[in-house]
Design a protein around this motif. Structure first.
Motif, PDB file in Angstrom:
ATOM      1  N   GLY A  52       0.791  -1.219   0.000  1.00 30.71           N
ATOM      2  CA  GLY A  52       0.000   0.000   0.000  1.00 30.71           C
ATOM      3  C   GLY A  52       0.823   1.267   0.000  1.00 30.71           C
ATOM      4  O   GLY A  52       0.277   2.360  -0.157  1.00 30.71           O
ATOM      5  N   GLY A  53       2.150   1.136   0.183  1.00 32.18           N
ATOM      6  CA  GLY A  53       3.014   2.306   0.182  1.00 32.18           C
ATOM      7  C   GLY A  53       3.720   2.482  -1.146  1.00 32.18           C
ATOM      8  O   GLY A  53       3.515   1.728  -2.097  1.00 32.18           O
ATOM      9  N   ASN A  54       4.574   3.509  -1.193  1.00 29.78           N
ATOM     10  CA  ASN A  54       5.409   3.719  -2.373  1.00 29.78           C
ATOM     11  C   ASN A  54       6.660   4.484  -1.950  1.00 29.78           C
ATOM     12  O   ASN A  54       6.967   4.558  -0.755  1.00 29.78           O
ATOM     13  CB  ASN A  54       4.638   4.445  -3.491  1.00 29.78           C
ATOM     14  N   HIS A  55       7.362   5.060  -2.907  1.00 28.78           N
ATOM     15  CA  HIS A  55       8.616   5.736  -2.628  1.00 28.78           C
ATOM     16  C   HIS A  55       8.468   6.902  -1.659  1.00 28.78           C
ATOM     17  O   HIS A  55       9.426   7.311  -1.011  1.00 28.78           O
ATOM     18  CB  HIS A  55       9.205   6.276  -3.940  1.00 28.78           C
ATOM     19  N   SER A  56       7.276   7.472  -1.552  1.00 31.14           N
ATOM     20  CA  SER A  56       7.076   8.697  -0.773  1.00 31.14           C
ATOM     21  C   SER A  56       6.690   8.454   0.677  1.00 31.14           C
ATOM     22  O   SER A  56       6.701   9.378   1.490  1.00 31.14           O
ATOM     23  CB  SER A  56       5.992   9.560  -1.437  1.00 31.14           C
ATOM     24  N   VAL A  57       6.335   7.228   1.033  1.00 31.89           N
ATOM     25  CA  VAL A  57       5.630   7.026   2.290  1.00 31.89           C
ATOM     26  C   VAL A  57       6.519   7.242   3.518  1.00 31.89           C
ATOM     27  O   VAL A  57       6.064   7.776   4.544  1.00 31.89           O
ATOM     28  CB  VAL A  57       4.958   5.628   2.305  1.00 31.89           C
ATOM     29  N   TRP A  58       7.792   6.880   3.445  1.00 26.76           N
ATOM     30  CA  TRP A  58       8.677   7.125   4.588  1.00 26.76           C
ATOM     31  C   TRP A  58       8.857   8.618   4.827  1.00 26.76           C
ATOM     32  O   TRP A  58       8.909   9.078   5.971  1.00 26.76           O
ATOM     33  CB  TRP A  58      10.032   6.463   4.370  1.00 26.76           C
ATOM     34  N   GLU A  59       8.953   9.380   3.753  1.00 27.58           N
ATOM     35  CA  GLU A  59       9.127  10.827   3.895  1.00 27.58           C
ATOM     36  C   GLU A  59       7.855  11.485   4.427  1.00 27.58           C
ATOM     37  O   GLU A  59       7.910  12.432   5.213  1.00 27.58           O
ATOM     38  CB  GLU A  59       9.513  11.429   2.535  1.00 27.58           C
ATOM     39  N   ARG A  60       6.701  10.971   4.029  1.00 22.75           N
ATOM     40  CA  ARG A  60       5.434  11.582   4.430  1.00 22.75           C
ATOM     41  C   ARG A  60       4.993  11.193   5.830  1.00 22.75           C
ATOM     42  O   ARG A  60       4.351  11.980   6.533  1.00 22.75           O
ATOM     43  CB  ARG A  60       4.330  11.220   3.424  1.00 22.75           C
ATOM     44  N   ARG A  61       5.326   9.978   6.252  1.00 24.23           N
ATOM     45  CA  ARG A  61       4.810   9.475   7.534  1.00 24.23           C
ATOM     46  C   ARG A  61       5.813   9.562   8.683  1.00 24.23           C
ATOM     47  O   ARG A  61       5.433   9.352   9.845  1.00 24.23           O
ATOM     48  CB  ARG A  61       4.371   8.010   7.387  1.00 24.23           C
ATOM     49  N   THR A  62       7.068   9.819   8.374  1.00 20.84           N
ATOM     50  CA  THR A  62       8.087   9.943   9.421  1.00 20.84           C
ATOM     51  C   THR A  62       8.920  11.192   9.150  1.00 20.84           C
ATOM     52  O   THR A  62       8.743  11.874   8.141  1.00 20.84           O
ATOM     53  CB  THR A  62       9.037   8.729   9.456  1.00 20.84           C
ATOM     54  N   ASN A  63       9.854  11.455  10.056  1.00 23.53           N
ATOM     55  CA  ASN A  63      10.817  12.549   9.879  1.00 23.53           C
ATOM     56  C   ASN A  63      12.179  11.985   9.488  1.00 23.53           C
ATOM     57  O   ASN A  63      13.211  12.414  10.003  1.00 23.53           O
ATOM     58  CB  ASN A  63      10.927  13.365  11.168  1.00 23.53           C
ATOM     59  N   ILE A  64      12.176  11.053   8.544  1.00 22.75           N
ATOM     60  CA  ILE A  64      13.402  10.344   8.192  1.00 22.75           C
ATOM     61  C   ILE A  64      14.521  11.300   7.786  1.00 22.75           C
ATOM     62  O   ILE A  64      15.684  11.087   8.151  1.00 22.75           O
ATOM     63  CB  ILE A  64      13.127   9.291   7.082  1.00 22.75           C
ATOM     64  N   GLU A  65      14.205  12.365   7.080  1.00 22.57           N
ATOM     65  CA  GLU A  65      15.247  13.301   6.655  1.00 22.57           C
ATOM     66  C   GLU A  65      15.918  13.936   7.870  1.00 22.57           C
ATOM     67  O   GLU A  65      17.144  14.067   7.924  1.00 22.57           O
ATOM     68  CB  GLU A  65      14.648  14.366   5.741  1.00 22.57           C
ATOM     69  N   ARG A  66      15.132  14.329   8.844  1.00 21.98           N
ATOM     70  CA  ARG A  66      15.701  14.925  10.059  1.00 21.98           C
ATOM     71  C   ARG A  66      16.463  13.897  10.881  1.00 21.98           C
ATOM     72  O   ARG A  66      17.509  14.210  11.456  1.00 21.98           O
ATOM     73  CB  ARG A  66      14.587  15.561  10.891  1.00 21.98           C
TER      74      ARG A  66
END
Length: 271
Positions: A52-66
């Protein structure tokens, strides 16, 4: 840090594929978000999505970049649809794309990424945890560490559970006949047994799952198999379900656990 959204063409899949990428970048800012770190031989984490996810889901649902901003870690987040990181029966070779083509594309586009085993990692949630383990078991020479959050790691032993999620035609299209699933290239417990038989140098292993997660048994089964084989690994449970509250908290623990500083000794728990 630099955050990039990339459209790439996959010759293996014969289609355009999206991926998000976080790259270390030296910055000096006035609001407390300066970042530092090498921009050469950069450690890389392949971070995989679930069903159900895609390439964007980690960035949208978590603060992975930070979370990785001061760790000098690149994060590659590809989209692989509902293909279970397998070369499917319907001729979509998601495994070949993930394990062979994607690393070469990333090296071509981002030559600062390290090719060293000790600086290459894989992690994922749910279906992505399955994919990360598959990478580590089938290509242990490439990965120093792998992590699964709430992964369905024992699905070959519980194929009846699959039919509660999607119909048999879907699963057969991905994996082939379900009565042939066990001891196939898609069976992680079988891959683990074969890797041990061949005395392969396995990556460090991280397992975590919520105590209210219906997939808890999967992590428990794999932890038990690792313990019986005397393979050190980290396994922990905590309050939580199969949801982003749990995954957002625990991806931070995964990042802390990764051996990003070769001079530092990281504690490994063997359960």
């Amino acid at each position: 840090m630099a955050f990039l959204q990339a459209n790439i063409y996959s010759n293996v899949l014969g289609m355009e594929v999206m991926m998000n990428v976080v790259l270390p970048q030296r910055t000096e800012k006035l609001i407390g978000t300066s970042t530092a770190g090498s921009t050469e031989d950069v450690p890389v984490l392949y971070l995989l999505h679930g069903m159900g996810g895609n390439h964007s889901v980690w960035e949208r649902r978590t603060n992975i970049e930070r979370y990785v901003s001061n760790r000098g870690l690149a994060v590659i987040m590809p989209s692989t649809d509902l293909g279970w990181y397998a070369d499917t029966q319907y001729d979509m070779k998601y495994w070949t794309f993930l394990s062979e083509e994607l690393p070469e594309i990333c090296q071509e586009l981002f030559p600062q990424l390290s090719r060293k085993r000790e600086k290459t990692f894989a992690a994922g949630l749910s279906m992505g945890g399955y994919g990360a383990f598959k990478l580590g078991l089938r290509q242990p020479e490439r990965f120093a560490a792998i992590a699964s959050l709430s992964g369905p790691l024992n699905i070959a032993a519980r194929v009846e559970d699959l039919l509660l999620i999607r119909n048999e035609a879907y699963w057969t299209g991905v994996f082939g006949p379900l009565d042939e699933f066990k001891e196939s290239e898609h069976d992680l417990l079988f891959l683990l047994k074969e890797a041990l038989k061949e005395q392969k140098n396995l990556p460090d292993i991280f397992l975590a799952c919520g105590e209210q997660d219906p997939l808890l048994h999967a992590s428990e089964d794999v932890s038990r198999a690792l313990s019986e084989a005397k393979i050190p690994h980290f396994f922990e449970t905590a309050a939580g379900g199969h949801d982003w509250h749990f995954w957002d908290e625990w991806i931070q623990k995964v990042i802390d656990w990764l051996p990003l500083d070769e001079a530092e000794t990281f504690e490994r728990s063997g359960n």
